[in-house]
Design a protein around this motif. Structure first.
Motif, PDB file in Angstrom:
ATOM      1  N   PHE A   1       0.874  -1.174   0.000  1.00  0.00           N
ATOM      2  CA  PHE A   1       0.000   0.000   0.000  1.00  0.00           C
ATOM      3  C   PHE A   1       0.913   1.227   0.000  1.00  0.00           C
ATOM      4  O   PHE A   1       0.934   2.035   0.905  1.00  0.00           O
ATOM      5  CB  PHE A   1      -0.961  -0.012   1.193  1.00  0.00           C
ATOM      6  CG  PHE A   1      -0.307  -0.241   2.531  1.00  0.00           C
ATOM      7  CD1 PHE A   1      -0.188   0.791   3.444  1.00  0.00           C
ATOM      8  CD2 PHE A   1       0.176  -1.491   2.896  1.00  0.00           C
ATOM      9  CE1 PHE A   1       0.413   0.587   4.674  1.00  0.00           C
ATOM     10  CE2 PHE A   1       0.785  -1.701   4.128  1.00  0.00           C
ATOM     11  CZ  PHE A   1       0.904  -0.657   5.015  1.00  0.00           C
ATOM     12  N   LEU A   2       1.678   1.380  -1.071  1.00  0.00           N
ATOM     13  CA  LEU A   2       2.789   2.324  -1.140  1.00  0.00           C
ATOM     14  C   LEU A   2       2.355   3.762  -1.392  1.00  0.00           C
ATOM     15  O   LEU A   2       3.112   4.692  -1.141  1.00  0.00           O
ATOM     16  CB  LEU A   2       3.758   1.894  -2.244  1.00  0.00           C
ATOM     17  CG  LEU A   2       4.239   0.433  -2.181  1.00  0.00           C
ATOM     18  CD1 LEU A   2       5.117   0.127  -3.382  1.00  0.00           C
ATOM     19  CD2 LEU A   2       4.978   0.168  -0.890  1.00  0.00           C
ATOM     20  N   CYS A   3       1.157   3.955  -1.940  1.00  0.00           N
ATOM     21  CA  CYS A   3       0.639   5.278  -2.322  1.00  0.00           C
ATOM     22  C   CYS A   3       1.420   5.889  -3.482  1.00  0.00           C
ATOM     23  O   CYS A   3       1.383   7.110  -3.682  1.00  0.00           O
ATOM     24  CB  CYS A   3       0.613   6.240  -1.133  1.00  0.00           C
ATOM     25  SG  CYS A   3      -0.450   5.685   0.218  1.00  0.00           S
ATOM     26  N   TYR A   4       2.159   5.088  -4.203  1.00  0.00           N
ATOM     27  CA  TYR A   4       2.790   5.532  -5.454  1.00  0.00           C
ATOM     28  C   TYR A   4       2.977   4.319  -6.345  1.00  0.00           C
ATOM     29  O   TYR A   4       2.939   3.167  -5.892  1.00  0.00           O
ATOM     30  CB  TYR A   4       4.138   6.223  -5.195  1.00  0.00           C
ATOM     31  CG  TYR A   4       5.300   5.276  -5.039  1.00  0.00           C
ATOM     32  CD1 TYR A   4       6.059   4.871  -6.137  1.00  0.00           C
ATOM     33  CD2 TYR A   4       5.649   4.767  -3.789  1.00  0.00           C
ATOM     34  CE1 TYR A   4       7.119   3.990  -5.993  1.00  0.00           C
ATOM     35  CE2 TYR A   4       6.708   3.896  -3.641  1.00  0.00           C
ATOM     36  CZ  TYR A   4       7.441   3.501  -4.747  1.00  0.00           C
ATOM     37  OH  TYR A   4       8.491   2.615  -4.602  1.00  0.00           O
ATOM     38  N   ARG A   5       3.182   4.595  -7.619  1.00  0.00           N
ATOM     39  CA  ARG A   5       3.541   3.547  -8.569  1.00  0.00           C
ATOM     40  C   ARG A   5       4.369   4.177  -9.677  1.00  0.00           C
ATOM     41  O   ARG A   5       4.290   5.389  -9.929  1.00  0.00           O
ATOM     42  CB  ARG A   5       2.300   2.880  -9.166  1.00  0.00           C
ATOM     43  CG  ARG A   5       1.470   3.804 -10.062  1.00  0.00           C
ATOM     44  CD  ARG A   5       0.262   3.092 -10.640  1.00  0.00           C
ATOM     45  NE  ARG A   5      -0.496   3.962 -11.537  1.00  0.00           N
ATOM     46  CZ  ARG A   5      -1.638   3.604 -12.102  1.00  0.00           C
ATOM     47  NH1 ARG A   5      -2.165   2.415 -11.845  1.00  0.00           N
ATOM     48  NH2 ARG A   5      -2.263   4.436 -12.913  1.00  0.00           N
ATOM     49  N   ALA A   6       5.192   3.384 -10.309  1.00  0.00           N
ATOM     50  CA  ALA A   6       5.957   3.829 -11.474  1.00  0.00           C
ATOM     51  C   ALA A   6       5.214   3.372 -12.723  1.00  0.00           C
ATOM     52  O   ALA A   6       4.764   2.226 -12.807  1.00  0.00           O
ATOM     53  CB  ALA A   6       7.360   3.245 -11.437  1.00  0.00           C
ATOM     54  N   HIS A   7       5.093   4.279 -13.684  1.00  0.00           N
ATOM     55  CA  HIS A   7       4.311   3.956 -14.871  1.00  0.00           C
ATOM     56  C   HIS A   7       4.763   4.830 -16.037  1.00  0.00           C
ATOM     57  O   HIS A   7       4.741   6.068 -15.953  1.00  0.00           O
ATOM     58  CB  HIS A   7       2.820   4.190 -14.608  1.00  0.00           C
ATOM     59  CG  HIS A   7       1.939   3.964 -15.798  1.00  0.00           C
ATOM     60  ND1 HIS A   7       1.569   2.707 -16.224  1.00  0.00           N
ATOM     61  CD2 HIS A   7       1.374   4.834 -16.671  1.00  0.00           C
ATOM     62  CE1 HIS A   7       0.804   2.818 -17.299  1.00  0.00           C
ATOM     63  NE2 HIS A   7       0.674   4.096 -17.588  1.00  0.00           N
ATOM     64  N   ALA A   8       5.213   4.185 -17.108  1.00  0.00           N
ATOM     65  CA  ALA A   8       5.481   4.861 -18.379  1.00  0.00           C
ATOM     66  C   ALA A   8       6.356   6.101 -18.215  1.00  0.00           C
ATOM     67  O   ALA A   8       6.005   7.184 -18.684  1.00  0.00           O
ATOM     68  CB  ALA A   8       4.161   5.220 -19.067  1.00  0.00           C
ATOM     69  N   GLY A   9       7.465   5.953 -17.518  1.00  0.00           N
ATOM     70  CA  GLY A   9       8.419   7.052 -17.409  1.00  0.00           C
ATOM     71  C   GLY A   9       8.147   8.054 -16.325  1.00  0.00           C
ATOM     72  O   GLY A   9       8.799   9.104 -16.283  1.00  0.00           O
ATOM     73  N   ARG A  10       7.224   7.755 -15.410  1.00  0.00           N
ATOM     74  CA  ARG A  10       6.910   8.716 -14.361  1.00  0.00           C
ATOM     75  C   ARG A  10       6.495   7.985 -13.088  1.00  0.00           C
ATOM     76  O   ARG A  10       6.077   6.831 -13.113  1.00  0.00           O
ATOM     77  CB  ARG A  10       5.793   9.652 -14.803  1.00  0.00           C
ATOM     78  CG  ARG A  10       4.521   8.925 -15.203  1.00  0.00           C
ATOM     79  CD  ARG A  10       3.486   9.840 -15.809  1.00  0.00           C
ATOM     80  NE  ARG A  10       2.323   9.119 -16.297  1.00  0.00           N
ATOM     81  CZ  ARG A  10       2.201   8.649 -17.540  1.00  0.00           C
ATOM     82  NH1 ARG A  10       3.175   8.853 -18.415  1.00  0.00           N
ATOM     83  NH2 ARG A  10       1.111   8.008 -17.910  1.00  0.00           N
ATOM     84  N   ILE A  11       6.641   8.697 -11.976  1.00  0.00           N
ATOM     85  CA  ILE A  11       6.118   8.248 -10.694  1.00  0.00           C
ATOM     86  C   ILE A  11       4.762   8.904 -10.501  1.00  0.00           C
ATOM     87  O   ILE A  11       4.633  10.127 -10.595  1.00  0.00           O
ATOM     88  CB  ILE A  11       7.066   8.635  -9.538  1.00  0.00           C
ATOM     89  CG1 ILE A  11       8.443   8.005  -9.738  1.00  0.00           C
ATOM     90  CG2 ILE A  11       6.467   8.224  -8.205  1.00  0.00           C
ATOM     91  CD1 ILE A  11       8.465   6.507  -9.664  1.00  0.00           C
ATOM     92  N   GLU A  12       3.740   8.103 -10.244  1.00  0.00           N
ATOM     93  CA  GLU A  12       2.394   8.613  -9.997  1.00  0.00           C
ATOM     94  C   GLU A  12       2.037   8.372  -8.533  1.00  0.00           C
ATOM     95  O   GLU A  12       2.139   7.241  -8.046  1.00  0.00           O
ATOM     96  CB  GLU A  12       1.375   7.924 -10.897  1.00  0.00           C
ATOM     97  CG  GLU A  12       1.641   8.128 -12.380  1.00  0.00           C
ATOM     98  CD  GLU A  12       0.660   7.386 -13.273  1.00  0.00           C
ATOM     99  OE1 GLU A  12       0.653   7.641 -14.486  1.00  0.00           O
ATOM    100  OE2 GLU A  12      -0.090   6.537 -12.746  1.00  0.00           O
TER     101      GLU A  12
END
Length: 824
Positions: free
Chosen positions: A261-272
């Motif tokens: 339950f990190l409250c972030y994810r890495a996706h397509a060249g960015r941290i969301e």
């Protein structure tokens, strides 16, 4: 021609256009002239999951047919039933490309990539310098103690001060560099990302996450980082959330082990970054993933081995499970509450802090003090010639000191640790009764936690796993395995459990890596331990969480990452795949081709040869681990000898170098074992020496050192040294790659923490491996698994906690998800 005619004669011809095209595609994959539309894919046509994955891929490429997934194939195992089930599904070419489109990737540049790596290196060196300076000054002050009591008091004071500083630094860094987290997008490798990485690294490396998880102190730590956490919350997961201001957890919620339950994810060249919101009295099962922008209402439950994808919300009081989660009536909170007031929680915290400050930390720091103080003198005693130059420790003296320290420390720790893990838990188990409810934070809870921690030490399972000796080790812990049907690969190198004395595995069952026996039930106020039993002649795939009360019996195939059912009838003689699981064939003809090697004289000869090979592997493992400890000891002792010289810069440099040397050393060890060549794709018996080589590579590899390089450009350099064909600017936040030389990764890929690329499979006595290729710009979500023989097209995405099965072909820019994964 005779074979294809026979296949056609078993059933009738196609009557619809879809049936005819399906039949043509399947016949082409099977390399026969014709197939019957009424013939069973597995039982009559002799296909297996890899063949049917190729069939699904070719159907998707036709464009004029409905998209077919492996789940469709298993549910409708004839062409006629498959065509009928998909009759109302629109052809893949008719689907809106906009709906399935992936948001454009955020571009990154090589100059930013290089600058980011340089800044991360500078931060690491600066932090190492401050840590080394503080350690040396503490050592000097402790050395001034007049007697044993004075030295102990100084050890305690230094330990407390150092611990408080290390725990406080991440909190201060978060508030100074970030302030409050908010939903946003951060371009990977940018200066904003550097700030994100510094805070993330400090939070994850904080000893609070190791020592206080599962206690009220951990909730206090998260509150200090900005999380909104209510009273009575219990968090057992060591997966520390990073963007804590976006985390809300209501009172009385319990989060079990291995939950993300990190409250972030890495996706397509960015941290969301995005919110994770949990209401009051929520239950989160083990091995779960909560993606950003997810929520659960009051009293909601999420079962084991499940995931909430971004945008999913569980209403108040509902129970969900699966990946992605869906509604169920199954109750996962299966233990009654118990009295657990503020006084009990406060006393638990006080005892924990006293144990840390007065016992654990002084022991660790005292051990380091003794090493630094005694090692040079020990070198002189063992070889007086090293003191030829008065007051100067020679290189030879350092070598002898490091040799003595590493031998005593490593092999002493192995022998003493092994003795403790096979004796202490058995004694402590006398204080616990199965299915008896105990309150948290009391004596019985302490006993339960000690048992769990001692019996889940990873080193010993890795030492004995993938060999005949693992059954003796697990039996020593308390597992009920008798009578044992020895295969030489009964268990892999990763096995965990809450209480081994309440675990039983039936005769003839084989278990791959990653089995988690969930034989405790936990609420926010209470716990109990229960028996978890796996039947006989099962095969348990990778990363399976098996709970107490699992509804499986004898002769089952529990596929990789499968959710174990807790309701309904006892499943026997079938395979289970997916989350939620569904039935598949127990085995296919291809997996039985080596059955003759598992009985009689062939088994005795093969097992004896495998045992001899495994003994050598264990010897190599111990020698390689000891040599790694020796190298670190040599560098650290040299660092201590340079204290005070050149403003302590050389000392700090050697401390920092020890981490890099360890990672490079184990990469070199792996390449040496593989003969500096690449693994080849194969299908063989577990009694084939080539399979034993794979087992040796799995055992000896020390991938835990790579975690220190997560999110940095240096991780890609190490992967290349280990044989991975990896492109430029790949962002790796913690992926596991089991067969490095069989993996190809394109430029600008993004791998989230907990993801895995596994280029092999073992089912019963058959081992299979094949290459997996990920095109440029691919994204693997948190906890996602890519199996062998897989191709992911450029820019494609695999959603969190998904399982991409063997042989699948994901089109470019497609988004797949689920367990098993399909187009979303």
């Amino acid at each position: 021609m005779a074979e294809s005619t026979l296949i056609e004669d078993r059933g009738s011809a196609a009557t619809t256009g879809a049936e005819r095209i399906f039949a043509e595609v399947l016949a082409d994959v099977l390399r026969v002239d014709r197939v019957s539309v009424d013939s069973h894919f597995f039982d009559e046509l002799g296909a297996d999951s890899l063949v049917m994955a190729h069939f699904c891929a070719r159907v998707r490429k036709r464009g004029n047919l409905p998209s077919v997934s492996m789940k469709d194939v298993y549910r409708h195992p004839t062409i006629r039933s498959l065509a009928a089930a998909l009759a109302d599904v629109a052809p893949s070419s008719a689907k809106s490309s906009v709906a399935a489109a992936i948001e454009a990737a955020t571009p990154t540049s090589t100059p930013e990539y290089v600058l980011c790596g340089a800044l991360q290196l500078l931060f690491f060196l600066g932090y190492s310098y401050l840590a080394a300076l503080a350690t040396a000054q503490a050592y000097e002050w402790i050395s001034e103690g007049s007697d044993g009591v004075d030295i102990y008091v100084r050890l305690v004071l230094c330990s407390v001060a150092g611990f408080l500083v290390v725990c406080t630094v991440p909190i201060l860094a978060k508030w100074m560099l970030i302030g409050r987290w908010k939903p946003e997008q951060i371009r990977i490798w940018s200066l904003a990302y550097v700030r994100f990485w510094i805070v993330k690294t400090l939070i994850r490396s904080n000893p609070c996450a190791l020592l206080f998880v599962g206690s009220p102190l951990y909730a206090l730590y998260l509150r200090a980082l900005g999380a909104k956490i209510g009273p009575g919350v219990v968090i057992f997961s060591r997966r520390v959330p990073v963007c804590t201001d976006l985390l809300t957890i209501g009172a009385g919620t319990v989060i079990r082990k291995e939950s993300f339950f990190l409250c972030y994810r890495a996706h397509a060249g960015r941290i969301e970054t995005g919110a994770v919101t949990l209401g009051r009295n929520v239950f989160i099962g083990e091995k779960t993933v909560l993606d950003i922008n997810t929520s659960m209402g009051d009293g909601a439950q999420l079962g084991h081995a499940s995931a909430l994808h971004s945008g999913q919300a569980v209403p108040d009081g509902e129970r969900w499970h699966g990946s992605p989660a869906q509604r169920t009536e199954l109750n996962y909170l299966r233990v009654a509450p118990a009295p657990c007031g503020p006084r009990r929680r406060a006393s638990f915290c006080a005892i924990t802090l006293l144990s840390v400050f007065l016992l654990y930390l002084p022991l660790i720091e005292g051990g380091l003090y003794l090493v630094a103080a005694v090692a040079p003198s020990l070198g002189k005693v063992l070889n007086p010639s090293v003191a030829a130059s008065a007051g100067v420790v020679t290189l030879r003296g350092l070598f002898i000191g490091a040799l003595a320290v590493s031998l005593l420390f490593f092999f002493g720790a192995v022998l003493v640790g092994l003795l403790l893990v096979v004796t202490v838990p058995r004694v402590l188990n006398r204080f616990l009764k199965p299915d008896t409810v105990y309150p948290l934070y009391g004596f019985h809870d302490r006993v339960h936690r000690v048992i769990t921690r001692l019996t889940t030490i990873k080193f010993f399972v890795r030492l004995f796993g993938d060999s005949s000796y693992v059954v003796h080790y697990l039996s020593g812990l308390g597992y009920h395995l008798s009578p044992v049907e020895q295969t030489g690969s009964n268990f892999g190198i990763v096995v965990t459990q809450a209480n081994p004395s309440l675990c039983s595995v039936g005769t003839g069952t084989m278990v791959a890596d990653g089995l988690m026996m969930i034989n405790d039930e936990v609420s926010s106020t209470s716990f109990c331990v229960s028996r978890a039993s796996i039947g006989s002649h099962n095969f348990v795939g990778n990363d399976v969480a098996y709970p107490a009360g699992g509804k499986t019996g004898d002769n089952c195939l529990l596929a990789t990452k499968a959710m174990i059912p807790l309701d309904g009838k006892i499943r026997e003689g079938v395979g289970l795949l997916g989350s939620p699981c569904f039935e598949i064939p127990r085995s296919v003809d291809r997996d039985s081709r080596f059955d003759h090697l598992r009985t009689g004289d062939e088994l005795r000869r093969g097992l004896a040869a495998k045992n001899r090979y495994n003994i050598r592997t264990i010897g190599i493992f111990l020698f390689a681990r000891w040599l790694g400890v020796f190298l670190v000891a040599l560098l650290d002792l040299a660092a201590f000898e340079l204290y005070g010289a050149f403003a302590n810069v050389p000392m700090a440099a050697l401390f920092a170098l020890s981490l890099l040397v360890s990672a490079l050393y184990y990469a070199l060890v792996e390449r040496c074992i593989a003969g500096f060549g690449s693994l080849r794709t194969t299908i063989c018996s577990i009694y084939d020496p080539y399979f034993w080589l794979h087992e040796r590579l799995w055992k000896v590899a020390a991938l835990e050192y790579l975690r220190a390089f997560d999110g940095t450009p240096f991780k890609n350099v190490i992967w290349r040294l280990m044989g991975v064909r990896i492109g430029r600017r790949v962002f790796d936040d913690g992926v596991h790659i089991s067969e490095r030389t069989l993996t190809t990764i394109g430029d600008d890929c993004v791998f989230n923490t907990g993801s895995k690329i596994q280029c092999h499979s073992e089912e019963d006595g058959t081992f299979k491996s094949d290459r997996s290729t990920l095109g440029a710009g691919c994204t693997l979500g948190v906890g996602a698994i890519v199996h062998y023989g897989v191709t992911m097209g450029d820019g494609s995405v695999l959603a969190p906690d998904s399982f991409l099965m063997k042989g699948e072909e994901v089109p470019a820019h497609a988004r797949w998800g689920g367990n098993p994964a399909r187009e979303m």
